[in-house]
Design a protein around this motif. Structure first.
Motif, PDB file in Angstrom:
ATOM      1  N   VAL A  35      66.113  24.397 135.084  1.00  0.00           N
ATOM      2  CA  VAL A  35      64.972  25.018 134.388  1.00  0.00           C
ATOM      3  C   VAL A  35      63.689  24.257 134.686  1.00  0.00           C
ATOM      4  CG1 VAL A  35      63.988  25.525 132.119  1.00  0.00           C
ATOM      5  CG2 VAL A  35      66.409  26.013 132.580  1.00  0.00           C
ATOM      6  N   GLU A  36      63.780  22.933 134.787  1.00  0.00           N
ATOM      7  CA  GLU A  36      62.590  22.114 135.031  1.00  0.00           C
ATOM      8  C   GLU A  36      61.877  22.522 136.322  1.00  0.00           C
ATOM      9  OE1 GLU A  36      63.960  18.127 135.075  1.00  0.00           O
ATOM     10  OE2 GLU A  36      64.016  17.904 132.883  1.00  0.00           O
ATOM     11  N   VAL A  37      62.644  22.939 137.323  1.00  0.00           N
ATOM     12  CA  VAL A  37      62.044  23.306 138.604  1.00  0.00           C
ATOM     13  C   VAL A  37      61.084  24.468 138.428  1.00  0.00           C
ATOM     14  CG1 VAL A  37      62.516  24.054 140.966  1.00  0.00           C
ATOM     15  CG2 VAL A  37      64.082  22.493 139.836  1.00  0.00           C
ATOM     16  N   THR A  38      61.433  25.404 137.572  1.00  0.00           N
ATOM     17  CA  THR A  38      60.564  26.567 137.354  1.00  0.00           C
ATOM     18  C   THR A  38      59.255  26.164 136.680  1.00  0.00           C
ATOM     19  OG1 THR A  38      61.539  27.063 135.181  1.00  0.00           O
ATOM     20  CG2 THR A  38      62.610  28.019 137.128  1.00  0.00           C
ATOM     21  N   LEU A  39      59.263  24.981 136.088  1.00  0.00           N
ATOM     22  CA  LEU A  39      58.056  24.489 135.416  1.00  0.00           C
ATOM     23  C   LEU A  39      57.294  23.492 136.294  1.00  0.00           C
ATOM     24  CD1 LEU A  39      59.620  23.891 131.880  1.00  0.00           C
ATOM     25  CD2 LEU A  39      58.363  25.898 132.692  1.00  0.00           C
ATOM     26  N   GLY A  40      57.765  23.299 137.505  1.00  0.00           N
ATOM     27  CA  GLY A  40      57.083  22.426 138.440  1.00  0.00           C
ATOM     28  C   GLY A  40      57.574  20.999 138.438  1.00  0.00           C
ATOM     29  N   VAL A  41      58.603  20.673 137.650  1.00  0.00           N
ATOM     30  CA  VAL A  41      59.160  19.313 137.596  1.00  0.00           C
ATOM     31  C   VAL A  41      60.375  19.268 138.526  1.00  0.00           C
ATOM     32  CG1 VAL A  41      60.118  17.508 136.133  1.00  0.00           C
ATOM     33  CG2 VAL A  41      58.372  19.068 135.223  1.00  0.00           C
ATOM     34  N   ARG A  42      60.327  18.463 139.603  1.00  0.00           N
ATOM     35  CA  ARG A  42      61.366  18.513 140.626  1.00  0.00           C
ATOM     36  C   ARG A  42      62.138  17.202 140.795  1.00  0.00           C
ATOM     37  NH1 ARG A  42      61.119  22.718 144.169  1.00  0.00           N
ATOM     38  NH2 ARG A  42      62.355  21.450 145.618  1.00  0.00           N
ATOM     39  N   GLU A  43      61.789  16.154 140.104  1.00  0.00           N
ATOM     40  CA  GLU A  43      62.412  14.859 140.362  1.00  0.00           C
ATOM     41  C   GLU A  43      63.925  14.902 140.181  1.00  0.00           C
ATOM     42  OE1 GLU A  43      62.105  10.176 138.912  1.00  0.00           O
ATOM     43  OE2 GLU A  43      60.754  11.680 138.082  1.00  0.00           O
ATOM     44  N   ASN A  44      64.395  15.358 139.031  1.00  0.00           N
ATOM     45  CA  ASN A  44      65.842  15.427 138.782  1.00  0.00           C
ATOM     46  C   ASN A  44      66.521  16.441 139.705  1.00  0.00           C
ATOM     47  OD1 ASN A  44      65.730  13.494 136.744  1.00  0.00           O
ATOM     48  ND2 ASN A  44      65.332  15.028 135.151  1.00  0.00           N
ATOM     49  N   TYR A  45      65.820  17.530 139.973  1.00  0.00           N
ATOM     50  CA  TYR A  45      66.374  18.577 140.842  1.00  0.00           C
ATOM     51  C   TYR A  45      66.590  18.045 142.263  1.00  0.00           C
ATOM     52  CZ  TYR A  45      66.465  22.828 143.743  1.00  0.00           C
ATOM     53  OH  TYR A  45      66.789  23.798 144.661  1.00  0.00           O
ATOM     54  N   ASP A  46      65.622  17.359 142.804  1.00  0.00           N
ATOM     55  CA  ASP A  46      65.746  16.810 144.153  1.00  0.00           C
ATOM     56  C   ASP A  46      66.892  15.807 144.233  1.00  0.00           C
ATOM     57  OD1 ASP A  46      63.623  18.345 144.996  1.00  0.00           O
ATOM     58  OD2 ASP A  46      62.132  16.753 144.730  1.00  0.00           O
ATOM     59  N   GLU A  47      67.065  15.041 143.173  1.00  0.00           N
ATOM     60  CA  GLU A  47      68.188  14.099 143.154  1.00  0.00           C
ATOM     61  C   GLU A  47      69.517  14.851 143.134  1.00  0.00           C
ATOM     62  OE1 GLU A  47      69.811  10.229 140.614  1.00  0.00           O
ATOM     63  OE2 GLU A  47      68.155  11.466 139.840  1.00  0.00           O
ATOM     64  N   LEU A  48      69.584  15.913 142.338  1.00  0.00           N
ATOM     65  CA  LEU A  48      70.809  16.722 142.267  1.00  0.00           C
ATOM     66  C   LEU A  48      71.134  17.306 143.640  1.00  0.00           C
ATOM     67  CD1 LEU A  48      71.781  19.246 139.513  1.00  0.00           C
ATOM     68  CD2 LEU A  48      71.708  20.017 141.868  1.00  0.00           C
ATOM     69  N   VAL A  49      70.114  17.812 144.342  1.00  0.00           N
ATOM     70  CA  VAL A  49      70.338  18.388 145.673  1.00  0.00           C
ATOM     71  C   VAL A  49      70.831  17.328 146.648  1.00  0.00           C
ATOM     72  CG1 VAL A  49      69.209  19.481 147.660  1.00  0.00           C
ATOM     73  CG2 VAL A  49      68.708  20.281 145.330  1.00  0.00           C
ATOM     74  N   ARG A  50      70.309  16.111 146.534  1.00  0.00           N
ATOM     75  CA  ARG A  50      70.755  15.045 147.437  1.00  0.00           C
ATOM     76  C   ARG A  50      72.239  14.754 147.284  1.00  0.00           C
ATOM     77  NH1 ARG A  50      65.656  12.730 146.303  1.00  0.00           N
ATOM     78  NH2 ARG A  50      66.531  11.425 144.626  1.00  0.00           N
ATOM     79  N   TYR A  51      72.763  14.892 146.075  1.00  0.00           N
ATOM     80  CA  TYR A  51      74.194  14.682 145.860  1.00  0.00           C
ATOM     81  C   TYR A  51      75.042  15.673 146.684  1.00  0.00           C
ATOM     82  CZ  TYR A  51      72.910  11.881 141.753  1.00  0.00           C
ATOM     83  OH  TYR A  51      72.387  10.930 140.911  1.00  0.00           O
ATOM     84  N   LEU A  52      74.454  16.838 146.988  1.00  0.00           N
ATOM     85  CA  LEU A  52      75.201  17.911 147.661  1.00  0.00           C
ATOM     86  C   LEU A  52      75.159  17.821 149.181  1.00  0.00           C
ATOM     87  CD1 LEU A  52      74.096  20.932 145.437  1.00  0.00           C
ATOM     88  CD2 LEU A  52      76.251  19.666 145.317  1.00  0.00           C
ATOM     89  N   HIS A  53      74.255  17.045 149.709  1.00  0.00           N
ATOM     90  CA  HIS A  53      74.177  16.960 151.165  1.00  0.00           C
ATOM     91  C   HIS A  53      75.423  16.276 151.717  1.00  0.00           C
ATOM     92  CE1 HIS A  53      70.274  18.652 151.883  1.00  0.00           C
ATOM     93  NE2 HIS A  53      69.709  17.859 150.974  1.00  0.00           N
ATOM     94  N   PRO A  54      76.096  16.904 152.675  1.00  0.00           N
ATOM     95  CA  PRO A  54      77.326  16.310 153.223  1.00  0.00           C
ATOM     96  C   PRO A  54      77.046  14.980 153.893  1.00  0.00           C
ATOM     97  CG  PRO A  54      76.572  18.162 154.570  1.00  0.00           C
ATOM     98  CD  PRO A  54      75.729  18.164 153.348  1.00  0.00           C
ATOM     99  N   LYS A  55      77.956  14.043 153.680  1.00  0.00           N
ATOM    100  CA  LYS A  55      77.786  12.693 154.236  1.00  0.00           C
ATOM    101  C   LYS A  55      79.033  12.301 155.016  1.00  0.00           C
ATOM    102  CE  LYS A  55      74.878  11.329 150.314  1.00  0.00           C
ATOM    103  NZ  LYS A  55      74.888  12.688 149.742  1.00  0.00           N
ATOM    104  N   ARG A  56      78.838  11.525 156.052  1.00  0.00           N
ATOM    105  CA  ARG A  56      79.961  11.005 156.822  1.00  0.00           C
ATOM    106  C   ARG A  56      80.582   9.829 156.070  1.00  0.00           C
ATOM    107  NH1 ARG A  56      80.801  11.149 162.500  1.00  0.00           N
ATOM    108  NH2 ARG A  56      78.693  12.037 162.711  1.00  0.00           N
ATOM    109  N   ASN A  57      81.854   9.923 155.721  1.00  0.00           N
ATOM    110  CA  ASN A  57      82.566   8.888 154.972  1.00  0.00           C
ATOM    111  C   ASN A  57      81.809   8.461 153.706  1.00  0.00           C
ATOM    112  OD1 ASN A  57      84.681   8.756 156.869  1.00  0.00           O
ATOM    113  ND2 ASN A  57      83.471   7.379 158.162  1.00  0.00           N
ATOM    114  N   PRO A  58      81.664   9.366 152.738  1.00  0.00           N
ATOM    115  CA  PRO A  58      80.917   9.019 151.516  1.00  0.00           C
ATOM    116  C   PRO A  58      81.610   7.916 150.732  1.00  0.00           C
ATOM    117  CG  PRO A  58      82.105  11.082 151.227  1.00  0.00           C
ATOM    118  CD  PRO A  58      82.240  10.726 152.673  1.00  0.00           C
ATOM    119  N   SER A  59      80.807   7.147 149.995  1.00  0.00           N
ATOM    120  CA  SER A  59      81.363   6.093 149.140  1.00  0.00           C
ATOM    121  C   SER A  59      82.000   6.732 147.915  1.00  0.00           C
ATOM    122  CB  SER A  59      80.248   5.144 148.705  1.00  0.00           C
ATOM    123  OG  SER A  59      79.323   5.837 147.864  1.00  0.00           O
ATOM    124  N   ALA A  60      82.716   5.903 147.143  1.00  0.00           N
ATOM    125  CA  ALA A  60      83.363   6.413 145.932  1.00  0.00           C
ATOM    126  C   ALA A  60      82.334   6.968 144.954  1.00  0.00           C
ATOM    127  CB  ALA A  60      84.177   5.296 145.282  1.00  0.00           C
TER     128      ALA A  60
END
Length: 620
Positions: A35-60
Motif C-alpha cells: 500500500v505504501e508504494v501507492t502513496l509514494g513510499v518505496r523504501e520497504n517495497y524495494d527491499e521486499l523486491v530485492r529478496y525476490l531476485h534470484p541469487k547464485r548459492n543464496p545464504s541461509a
C-alpha cells in the motif's frame, strides 16, 4: 542452514527456523508495504523486491527471507496492483522452481495459485509462469540425466501440473486460457535443442491425459500434429525423387541391414533410398521429429490401456483431415494415425479405412483431397498387417464399383488431366492388389468376390487407365493377375505399347501423385521399431506368382489368416467369425454391388518386361 539448490544442484535442506512473527503479522506487514508504494513510499517495497531476485548459492538468511516474502505475498495478493508493482511481478517471473528446494517451490506455487484465484487479470500471467516450468534452464539438462536429476524433474513437474489443476478447479475458464498459452509457448525447433522440445511435448501430453485433458486435449494433440508437419516438411530430399519411375521395384530398407554383406542385394537398393537414408543421418530436424513421434506413440499406448484410444483417435482424425491429408508429400507424420489404428484394429483401424473411402467417393471434396485420400487408403490397406482380408476386399469392391460407374458415365477417350480422380482410384486398386491379391485369392469366397468385380471392363475402357497409371504398379498388378487367372475372357489385353511414363506424370500433375503412397517404409530409426510388428514390407508379401510357398502354413479347406500374405509370418490367424463380423459390420451400398459382373473366360497375354521378376517399389 544447509546448502540450497541453486547452480550447485544441491536439494536437501533442514527445517526452516521459526520466528516470533506470526503468519497474520507477516501478511499485514507485506500488505502495508504494498500500500505504501501507492502513496509514494518505496523504501520497504524495494527491499521486499530485492529478496525476490534470484541469487547464485543464496545464504541461509537470504533463503529464509525469500521464503518468508513469498508466504507473506500469498496472503496479500489482493493488494498487488500491476500499475504500481510491476517490479515485484518482474522479480517473481524470474524465479525458477528448478533452482530451489521444495520449500521454495511450494511457497512460490502457493503465491501463483493465490494470485490467479484472487483477480482475473492475473490468470494469463500465472498460467504462463507455470508453463514456463515445463522446461528447465538449459544448464540443468545434464544434471537431469542423473538419479537426483530425475527426482528433481518429478518434484517440479508434479507440482506444476497439480497447480494447473488447482487453478482450473477454482477458475473454471482457466483451461480455456491455458490451451493457447501452451501452444504459443511451444518451443521452435530452430531455437531449442531436442531435449527441450521433447520435455515440453511430454508436458503437453501429460496435460492431455490429466484431469483437465477433456478440455485441453482438443487443442494439445492438433497443435502437436501441426508441429510434426512443420518438422516433416523441413526434411528435404534435395530433389532426389527419381524421374525414371519405371525402375523403382527394388529392395526395401528393412533388408539393407539384413543383407549388408551381399553386394547383389545392396545394388538393388534404389538411388532414392540411398540418398534419403543418408540425408537423415545426423539430420537434427529428423531426429527431433523421430523423438516426438515416439512420444506420441507411447502416449497412444497409454490411451489404449486406459480405454481412451477411440476418443483420442477422433481428435487425431480431424487433425489429419485438416493438416496432414493435403500436406505436400508428408513423409512421416501420418504414421501417428497408422500406429493408433494398429493399437485398435477393429475400431480405429476400420474407421480410418472407411473415412478415407468416403472421402474419395464424395463429390463434395475437391479433386486433390480425393486423390490424396485414395492414395492414403491404398497405402494403408497394403501396409497394415492388422487389417482383415474381408475388410480389404470390401474396400476394393467399393473402389472398383466407383471407377466402373465413372466409366459408364464418361464414354470418352483418355485424358489424364481431366480425369485425375478416376485414374487415382484405378492406380490405388492395382497397387492394393499387388500387396493383397494372394491373401484374397487364397480364400474361396473372397476370390469369387474379386472375380465378380468389374475390373476387366474398367481397365479396358476408352479412358485407358493402364496407359496412365504408374507403369511399375501396372506391370506388377498384371503379372499377379495373370498368375491368379483373374481375367478369363477369350480376348487378350495388349499392354506392351500402353506403358507411357509421360502419361503417368500428366495424371499426377504438378503434385506428382503418381509417386505418392504415404505409408511407404518409415525411415526414422526409433519410430520404425514401433511400427515394424504392424507393418508389411514388400519383401515379405506372398505374390500369386510365388512358387516357394509353404502350403503347410494353412489348413486346407479353411480361410487364410490375415497374415498369410506375409510369407512365413502367419502366426496370429483371424478366425472366420472375426472376418465375417468385420465384413458384416461394413455398411456398403447394395446398389453398387449389383453392378458387379462375372468376366468371360479368356487367355491372358502380357509383355516380355513383366516376366523379369521385378520388385515392388521402395517408395512410389
Amino acid at each position: 542452514m544447509g546448502k540450497v539448490h541453486g547452480m550447485s544442484g544441491q536439494e536437501e535442506l533442514p527445517e526452516m527456523e521459526t520466528t516470533d512473527v506470526s503468519d497474520l503479522q507477516l501478511i499485514y506487514s507485506v500488505r502495508d508495504t504494498l500500500v505504501e508504494v501507492t502513496l509514494g513510499v518505496r523504501e520497504n517495497y524495494d527491499e521486499l523486491v530485492r529478496y525476490l531476485h534470484p541469487k547464485r548459492n543464496p545464504s541461509a538468511e537470504e533463503f529464509a527471507a525469500l521464503v518468508t516474502t513469498l508466504r507473506g505475498l500469498s496472503g496479500a495478493v489482493s493488494y498487488i496492483d500491476p500499475a504500481h508493482h510491476d517490479a515485484l511481478l518482474f522479480a517473481l517471473s524470474r524465479l525458477s522452481l528448478w533452482n530451489y528446494a521444495t520449500v521454495v517451490m511450494d511457497a512460490l506455487l502457493e503465491l501463483i495459485v493465490s494470485l490467479a484465484v484472487s483477480n482475473g487479470m492475473y490468470i494469463d500471467w500465472c498460467l504462463e509462469m507455470l508453463v514456463k516450468h515445463f522446461v528447465p534452464p538449459i544448464y540443468l539438462f545434464d544434471f537431469l540425466k542423473e538419479t537426483n536429476g530425475i527426482e528433481k524433474k518429478n518434484k517440479v513437474l508434479s507440482r506444476v501440473h497439480a497447480a494447473l489443476e488447482q487453478i482450473s478447479d477454482l477458475v473454471p475458464l482457466a483451461p480455456l486460457r491455458l490451451s493457447p498459452i501452451v501452444v504459443q509457448k511451444m518451443p521452435k525447433s530452430c531455437k531449442m535443442s531436442e531435449p527441450e522440445i521433447v520435455m515440453y511435448v511430454e508436458n503437453m501430453l501429460r496435460l492431455e491425459s490429466g484431469a483437465i485433458g477433456e478440455i485441453v486435449g482438443g487443442t494439445m494433440l492438433p497443435a502437436l500434429v501441426d508441429r510434426l508437419i512443420e518438422l516433416d516438411v523441413g526434411i528435404g530430399w534435395d530433389g532426389n525423387l527419381q524421374e525414371d519411375v519405371k525402375c523403382i521395384f527394388e529392395l526395401e530398407l528393412e533388408e539393407i541391414a539384413e543383407f549388408a554383406d551381399e553386394d547383389e542385394n545392396i545394388f538393388n537398393m534404389s538411388t532414392t533410398d540411398m540418398l534419403n537414408r543418408n540425408n537423415l543421418q545426423g539430420n537434427k530436424v529428423a531426429e527431433q521429429l523421430d523423438s516426438l513421434i515416439v512420444l506420441i506413440f507411447l502416449h497412444l499406448e497409454s490411451c489404449q490401456s486406459s480405454g481412451r484410444i477411440a476418443e483420442v483417435f477422433d481428435i487425431l482424425l480431424k487433425s489429419f483431415e485438416r493438416t496432414v491429408l493435403n500436406a505436400y508429400k508428408s513423409k512421416f507424420t501420418q504414421f501417428v494415425m497408422f500406429y493408433a489404428c494398429a493399437l485398435d484394429p477393429e475400431g480405429c483401424g476400420v474407421k480410418f479405412a472407411m473415412v478415407l473411402t468416403e472421402m474419395f467417393g464424395s463429390d463434395v471434396n475437391p479433386p486433390i483431397t480425393r486423390m490424396s485420400a485414395v492414395a492414403y487408403l491404398a497405402s494403408y490397406l497394403s501396409r497394415a498387417k492388422f487389417l482383415s482380408s474381408a475388410l480389404v476386399a470390401s474396400v476394393i469392391q467399393r473402389l472398383v464399383d466407383w471407377c466402373f460407374s465413372y466409366c459408364m458415365l464418361h464414354d470418352v477417350d483418355m485424358n489424364p488431366q481431366a480425369h485425375q480422380v478416376f485414374y487415382s482410384g484405378c492406380q490405388a486398386i492395382m497397387y492394393l492388389l499387388c500387396f493383397r491379391m494372394r491373401s484374397l485369392v487364397d480364400v474361396p469366397r473372397l476370390r469369387m468376390q474379386l472375380i465378380k468385380m468389374p475390373l476387366e471392363p474398367m481397365l479396358k475402357h476408352k479412358l485407358s487407365p493402364l496407359k496412365v497409371c504408374l507403369p511399375s504398379v501396372v506391370e506388377e498388378f498384371l503379372r499377379q493377375a495373370k498368375a491368379a487367372r483373374l481375367f478369363m475372357t477369350s480376348e487378350s489385353f495388349v499392354f506392351n505399347d500402353l506403358l507411357e511414363s509421360d502419361l503417368s506424370k500428366a495424371f499426377g500433375g504438378t503434385d506428382r501423385l503418381d509417386m505418392f503412397f504415404p505409408f511407404d517404409p518409415c525411415l526414422l530409426k526409433k519410430s520404425q521399431s514401433y511400427l515394424k510388428p504392424h507393418f508389411v514390407h514388400w519383401s515379405r508379401v506372398r505374390t500369386t506368382y510365388d512358387t516357394n510357398d509353404n502350403d503347410e502354413d494353412s489348413d486346407s479347406g479353411s480361410e487364410a489368416s490375415d497374415d498369410d500374405f506375409v510369407d512365413g509370418n502367419a502366426k496370429d490367424s483371424i478366425d472366420d467369425d472375426m472376418i465375417m463380423g468385420v465384413e458384416a459390420g461394413l455398411d456398403f451400398d447394395a446398389d453398387l454391388n449389383k453392378m458387379s459382373i462375372t468376366p468371360k473366360s479368356m487367355k491372358y497375354g502380357f509383355v516380355t518386361q513383366m516376366e523379369r521378376g521385378m520388385r515392388m517399389p521402395t517408395r512410389i
